[in-house]
Structures are given as C-alpha cells and as structure tokens.
Design an enzyme around this catalytic site. Structure first.
Site, PDB file in Angstrom:
ATOM      1  N   ARG A 150      -4.151  -2.626   3.100  1.00 16.82           N
ATOM      2  CA  ARG A 150      -5.034  -3.378   4.010  1.00 16.82           C
ATOM      3  C   ARG A 150      -6.354  -3.742   3.351  1.00 16.82           C
ATOM      4  O   ARG A 150      -6.869  -4.837   3.558  1.00 16.82           O
ATOM      5  CB  ARG A 150      -5.260  -2.603   5.306  1.00 16.82           C
ATOM      6  CG  ARG A 150      -5.876  -1.228   5.139  1.00 16.82           C
ATOM      7  CD  ARG A 150      -6.028  -0.543   6.492  1.00 16.82           C
ATOM      8  NE  ARG A 150      -6.670   0.755   6.356  1.00 16.82           N
ATOM      9  CZ  ARG A 150      -6.983   1.532   7.368  1.00 16.82           C
ATOM     10  NH1 ARG A 150      -6.722   1.147   8.609  1.00 16.82           N
ATOM     11  NH2 ARG A 150      -7.566   2.696   7.182  1.00 16.82           N
TER      12      ARG A 150
ATOM     13  N   ASN B  69      -3.220   2.025   8.646  1.00 19.43           N
ATOM     14  CA  ASN B  69      -3.575   2.695   7.386  1.00 19.43           C
ATOM     15  C   ASN B  69      -2.368   2.909   6.482  1.00 19.43           C
ATOM     16  O   ASN B  69      -2.497   3.122   5.286  1.00 19.43           O
ATOM     17  CB  ASN B  69      -4.323   4.017   7.648  1.00 19.43           C
ATOM     18  CG  ASN B  69      -3.465   5.059   8.356  1.00 19.43           C
ATOM     19  OD1 ASN B  69      -2.237   5.023   8.313  1.00 19.43           O
ATOM     20  ND2 ASN B  69      -4.094   6.005   9.026  1.00 19.43           N
TER      21      ASN B  69
ATOM     22  N   GLU C  22       0.443  11.055  13.890  1.00 18.23           N
ATOM     23  CA  GLU C  22       0.052  10.511  12.591  1.00 18.23           C
ATOM     24  C   GLU C  22       1.279   9.913  11.908  1.00 18.23           C
ATOM     25  O   GLU C  22       2.405  10.301  12.192  1.00 18.23           O
ATOM     26  CB  GLU C  22      -0.502  11.621  11.696  1.00 18.23           C
ATOM     27  CG  GLU C  22      -1.694  12.360  12.263  1.00 18.23           C
ATOM     28  CD  GLU C  22      -3.001  11.618  12.075  1.00 18.23           C
ATOM     29  OE1 GLU C  22      -3.027  10.669  11.265  1.00 18.23           O
ATOM     30  OE2 GLU C  22      -3.981  11.987  12.731  1.00 18.23           O
TER      31      GLU C  22
ATOM     32  N   SER D 261     -12.632   2.916   9.367  1.00 15.80           N
ATOM     33  CA  SER D 261     -13.414   4.100   9.010  1.00 15.80           C
ATOM     34  C   SER D 261     -12.946   4.668   7.662  1.00 15.80           C
ATOM     35  O   SER D 261     -13.729   5.193   6.894  1.00 15.80           O
ATOM     36  CB  SER D 261     -13.296   5.155  10.099  1.00 15.80           C
ATOM     37  OG  SER D 261     -11.943   5.353  10.453  1.00 15.80           O
ATOM     38  N   ASN D 262     -11.668   4.529   7.372  1.00 14.61           N
ATOM     39  CA  ASN D 262     -11.118   5.135   6.161  1.00 14.61           C
ATOM     40  C   ASN D 262     -10.887   4.048   5.108  1.00 14.61           C
ATOM     41  O   ASN D 262      -9.835   3.426   5.080  1.00 14.61           O
ATOM     42  CB  ASN D 262      -9.824   5.858   6.527  1.00 14.61           C
ATOM     43  CG  ASN D 262      -9.231   6.587   5.351  1.00 14.61           C
ATOM     44  OD1 ASN D 262      -9.852   6.697   4.286  1.00 14.61           O
ATOM     45  ND2 ASN D 262      -8.018   7.073   5.528  1.00 14.61           N
TER      46      ASN D 262
ATOM     47  N   GLU E 168      -3.850   2.685  18.098  1.00 10.58           N
ATOM     48  CA  GLU E 168      -4.914   2.194  18.974  1.00 10.58           C
ATOM     49  C   GLU E 168      -5.629   0.983  18.373  1.00 10.58           C
ATOM     50  O   GLU E 168      -6.307   0.259  19.081  1.00 10.58           O
ATOM     51  CB  GLU E 168      -5.902   3.318  19.298  1.00 10.58           C
ATOM     52  CG  GLU E 168      -6.980   3.620  18.250  1.00 10.58           C
ATOM     53  CD  GLU E 168      -6.456   4.263  16.976  1.00 10.58           C
ATOM     54  OE1 GLU E 168      -5.328   4.799  16.991  1.00 10.58           O
ATOM     55  OE2 GLU E 168      -7.175   4.227  15.942  1.00 10.58           O
ATOM     56  N   LYS E 169      -5.456   0.748  17.082  1.00  7.77           N
ATOM     57  CA  LYS E 169      -6.060  -0.443  16.468  1.00  7.77           C
ATOM     58  C   LYS E 169      -5.541  -1.694  17.155  1.00  7.77           C
ATOM     59  O   LYS E 169      -6.285  -2.646  17.380  1.00  7.77           O
ATOM     60  CB  LYS E 169      -5.749  -0.485  14.980  1.00  7.77           C
ATOM     61  CG  LYS E 169      -6.358   0.685  14.230  1.00  7.77           C
ATOM     62  CD  LYS E 169      -5.812   0.784  12.827  1.00  7.77           C
ATOM     63  CE  LYS E 169      -6.351   1.991  12.096  1.00  7.77           C
ATOM     64  NZ  LYS E 169      -5.850   3.274  12.676  1.00  7.77           N
TER      65      LYS E 169
ATOM     66  N   TYR F  52       4.944   2.667  13.728  1.00 11.15           N
ATOM     67  CA  TYR F  52       3.569   3.184  13.619  1.00 11.15           C
ATOM     68  C   TYR F  52       2.565   2.065  13.920  1.00 11.15           C
ATOM     69  O   TYR F  52       2.124   1.324  13.045  1.00 11.15           O
ATOM     70  CB  TYR F  52       3.329   3.796  12.239  1.00 11.15           C
ATOM     71  CG  TYR F  52       1.975   4.473  12.135  1.00 11.15           C
ATOM     72  CD1 TYR F  52       1.654   5.546  12.964  1.00 11.15           C
ATOM     73  CD2 TYR F  52       1.025   4.039  11.220  1.00 11.15           C
ATOM     74  CE1 TYR F  52       0.411   6.156  12.891  1.00 11.15           C
ATOM     75  CE2 TYR F  52      -0.218   4.649  11.134  1.00 11.15           C
ATOM     76  CZ  TYR F  52      -0.516   5.704  11.978  1.00 11.15           C
ATOM     77  OH  TYR F  52      -1.748   6.311  11.907  1.00 11.15           O
TER      78      TYR F  52
ATOM     79  N   GLN G 250      -9.698  18.452  21.263  1.00 12.59           N
ATOM     80  CA  GLN G 250     -10.303  17.624  22.316  1.00 12.59           C
ATOM     81  C   GLN G 250      -9.769  18.047  23.679  1.00 12.59           C
ATOM     82  O   GLN G 250      -8.630  17.766  24.028  1.00 12.59           O
ATOM     83  CB  GLN G 250      -9.963  16.142  22.089  1.00 12.59           C
ATOM     84  CG  GLN G 250     -10.542  15.573  20.814  1.00 12.59           C
ATOM     85  CD  GLN G 250      -9.954  14.207  20.486  1.00 12.59           C
ATOM     86  OE1 GLN G 250      -9.180  13.629  21.246  1.00 12.59           O
ATOM     87  NE2 GLN G 250     -10.316  13.689  19.326  1.00 12.59           N
TER      88      GLN G 250
END
Ligand SMILES: *[C@@H]1O[C@H](CO)[C@@H](O)[C@H](O)[C@H]1NC(C)=O
Ligand SMILES: *[C@@H]1O[C@H](CO)[C@@H](O)[C@H](O)[C@H]1NC(C)=O
Ligand SMILES: *[C@@H]1O[C@H](CO)[C@@H](O)[C@H](O)[C@H]1NC(C)=O
Length: 352
Positions: A194, A237, A129, A186-187, A246-247, A243, A67
């Site tokens: 979760r 996740n 990550e 998304s995952n 952005e959630k 950790y 990006q």
C-alpha cells in the site's frame, strides 16, 4: 482454595457467583442506559431467564486488547438472550464456552486457562488480525473447538462490518464534498504494497494523509472530517482472503466516501458490498490510471453520484461497540454447534 467436594455446595457457590456478576452488571447497565420502563422490563426478563433456565455461560478469557465494554447487551436479532456473558475467571469451571482472543493470549501457552477443562466446555478461538499479524498459531493446536473471525468460513463469522437492506427505498444524501482524497494510516511500512502504491499515486493525485505521519485525526472528528472527501483509500495492511477491515467500513463507507480499496481481489469484496459501491486498485493497470479515473470522476458529478445508488437499498447498521456483535453471534452458534468438534491446526486453515 475452598473445598468443592460437596456438589451442592459447589452449585450454591456457582449460583452466587452468577447472581453477584449479575448484580454488578445491572448496576453498570443502569449507569450506561437512560432509565425507562422498557429497559426495566428487559432487565427483569433477563434476570428471570438467568435464574430459572440454565443460561449458556460464556467466559471472555480477556476483553480484546483489554478494552472493556458492557456485556449482555445483545441487539435482538442476534439472539444472545440465552447466554450469560462474563469476564470473571472464577466462573471458569461452570463456563460452557471460553473465548480466547488470539492477540491477548498468543505470547505463551501460559496465557491460556491452566486448570483442566470441564468436559462440556468449548474453547473458542477469536481473532481479527490477518495471518500476517497473527503469531504463534501453533500453540492452539488440538485445543480449539470453534473459530470466530472475519473469515466467512469460520464457525462464527465475525466481520468488521456488513450491510443490511432497507425496508423501503431510501434517499441517501451524499455529504457535502469539499476535498478530493484522504488516507489515514498509522502503520507506515515503506515495503508494504500500500505504501509503495501510494508512492506512485501521489505523483498524479493530491491525497491528504492522516495519522501517524500526517494530519491529526481525533476519533471524535473522524467521521466529520473524512465525510468532506470524495474518495477514501481503504488500503489493507496485508492481503488475505476476506480480510476487509474498519478501513472500509468505518473510514470509508460510514463517512459517506467512495472507497478506493486495496486488499483481496474484487470478487472477494463483492461477497460483502455491491459491485458498484467501490473502486478497486486492481481495476486499473497502474496507479497513474487510477489517478486519472478519479480526476475524471471529480469533474463528472453524475458519474460520481452513481457510486451511491446502492445506498438507497442498503445501509451499514451502526454499532455502539465493535466487539459486542461478534460475541452476540457466538451465542446462537453455541446452541447450534455440533456435539463434537476439535481443530487439530488453526494454522493450517488460517494461513492457507
Ligand atoms: C423492517 O422490517 C422488519 C420486518 O418486517 C421490521 O422488523 C423492522 O422493524 C423494519 N425496520 C424499519 C426500520 O422499519
Ligand atoms: C425520495 O425522493 C423522491 C424524488 O425526490 C421522492 O419522490 C420520494 O418521496 C423520496 N422518498 C423518501 C423515502 O423520502
Ligand atoms: C473440544 O476440544 C477438546 C480438545 O481437542 C476436546 O477434548 C473436547 O472433547 C472438545 N469438546 C467438544 C464439545 O467438541
């Protein structure tokens, strides 16, 4: 290959490279930013800095996930002006720091720079990550000088978000609420904590699901859509120290929702956000108890509003680009870095 045996020739070459990169950058920058005298002044300052004083050259070995974003636009408080950022690998031999974004290089050692490292060059391991999604850490053994990640104990702390204090007390306006609870995911891993938690929760509470399995949520509509919900489920996740992604920061806080978090323990969250700003799933003995608490808040406007009290004192600074600030923080860290530091095993630290 050109012959660089002559140091003057080499210096000339390097200067030309910097100058060229700079010209390109300036053109790009002009296109992105409305023209103003102030911008011109800043550009000139930057140009003269780069040409007179030796800048610290920071090479992004890759743009994270490919990006691209404009470089050399550090907000003032990060003091990035002594650094010249580039993604031009031909500047490798003059770079003072090379930033290796783990996800982009972890497939093989061949993805790392192959030419011998100049003696004063630091390699910076950059990762956002969690350890659960961070393969091949061993290839970094005995290569890295500085770490940059969301972990507070990194050499360069690069969080997903942070709060700052307002100068004066502000009146925060809670966005208009018409819906109860949302979760964008998304995952969808049925075995993850979760998804299992949600499986129980949904028996007692209506939750709107967005993303891969649910309602569509275009990026341009995200803030507006989520802001109509009272609660947002910021479920990570995987569960690891510090950790917090952005959630929490973008989906929940910036949208003006009350975050309901699943992640590291409450004390860990309280390192970053006020204790009365969020609801932690661990505060309840079961998903059912959480559900009944949320339903009671839904009926008690005064109590619900208290989750916004902190916002009269603090705010989340908006970021144009999530990567910019991390790289900008690196500049100051490089100036203050110990003369020698090398990390035998990233894995031992990061997976602990
Ligand atoms: C807050 O105060 C700081 C330091 O006094 C100042 O630099 C900054 O511009 C102020 N911010 C706002 C939004 O007024
Ligand atoms: C915030 O609201 C209070 C009470 O309505 C008012 O007195 C105060 O001036 C407001 N402050 C700001 C910064 O708008
Ligand atoms: C950086 O790490 C490498 C590899 O361990 C080492 O050879 C080099 O001396 C280190 N450089 C600094 C400035 O710490």
């Amino acid at each position: 290959m050109e012959n660089f045996a002559n140091p003057r020739k080499m210096l000339f070459f390097i200067n030309m490279q910097i100058l060229l990169s700079f010209i390109f950058f300036t053109i790009f920058y002009r296109r992105e930013t409305p023209a103003s005298a102030n911008v011109d002044l800043q550009e000139n300052l930057l140009v003269s800095r780069v040409l007179s004083k030796e800048p610290i050259i920071v090479l992004l070995w890759t743009f994270p996930f490919g990006q691209r974003f404009p470089l050399n636009q550090c907000p003032q408080q990060f003091d990035g002006s002594d650094c010249f950022y580039t993604a031009d690998r031909t500047l490798y031999s003059s770079a003072h720091a090379v930033v290796l974004f783990h996800r982009d290089v972890c497939t093989s050692k061949k993805q790392l720079p192959q030419t011998p490292r100049p003696s004063n060059q630091r390699w910076v391991w950059f990762n956002n990550e969690s350890p659960s999604h961070c393969p091949n850490l061993a290839i970094m053994n005995n290569l890295i000088n500085l770490t940059m990640s969301y972990r507070v104990d990194s050499d360069i702390f690069a969080p997903y978000g942070w709060i700052e204090k307002h100068n004066t007390t502000m009146n925060f306006t809670i966005p208009r609420k018409t819906k109860l609870a949302a979760w964008a995911i998304s995952n969808w891993n049925p075995n993850s904590r979760r998804v299992k938690y949600y499986g129980e929760l949904k028996k007692h509470l209506q939750v709107d699901i967005y993303g891969y399995r649910g309602l569509k949520l275009p990026r341009s509509k995200q803030l507006e859509t989520l802001s109509t919900y009272k609660f947002y489920f910021a479920f990570e996740n995987s569960i690891h120290v510090d950790y917090i992604t952005e959630k929490l920061w973008d989906n929940a806080i910036s949208s003006g929702c009350v975050p309901v978090v699943l992640g590291p323990p409450r004390e860990n969250y309280e390192r970053f956000i006020p204790r009365d700003s969020f609801i932690h799933v661990d505060d309840f003995s079961s998903p059912q108890e959480l559900a009944s608490y949320l339903l009671s808040l839904d009926k008690d406007e005064e109590k619900y509003k208290q989750y916004f009290n902190w916002r009269s004192e603090y705010y989340v600074p908006p970021q144009d680009n999530p990567w910019t600030v991390s790289y900008c923080r690196l500049c100051k860290a490089l100036k203050e870095a110990p003369p020698y530091r090398t990390i035998a095993s990233i894995e031992k630290w990061f997976k602990n």
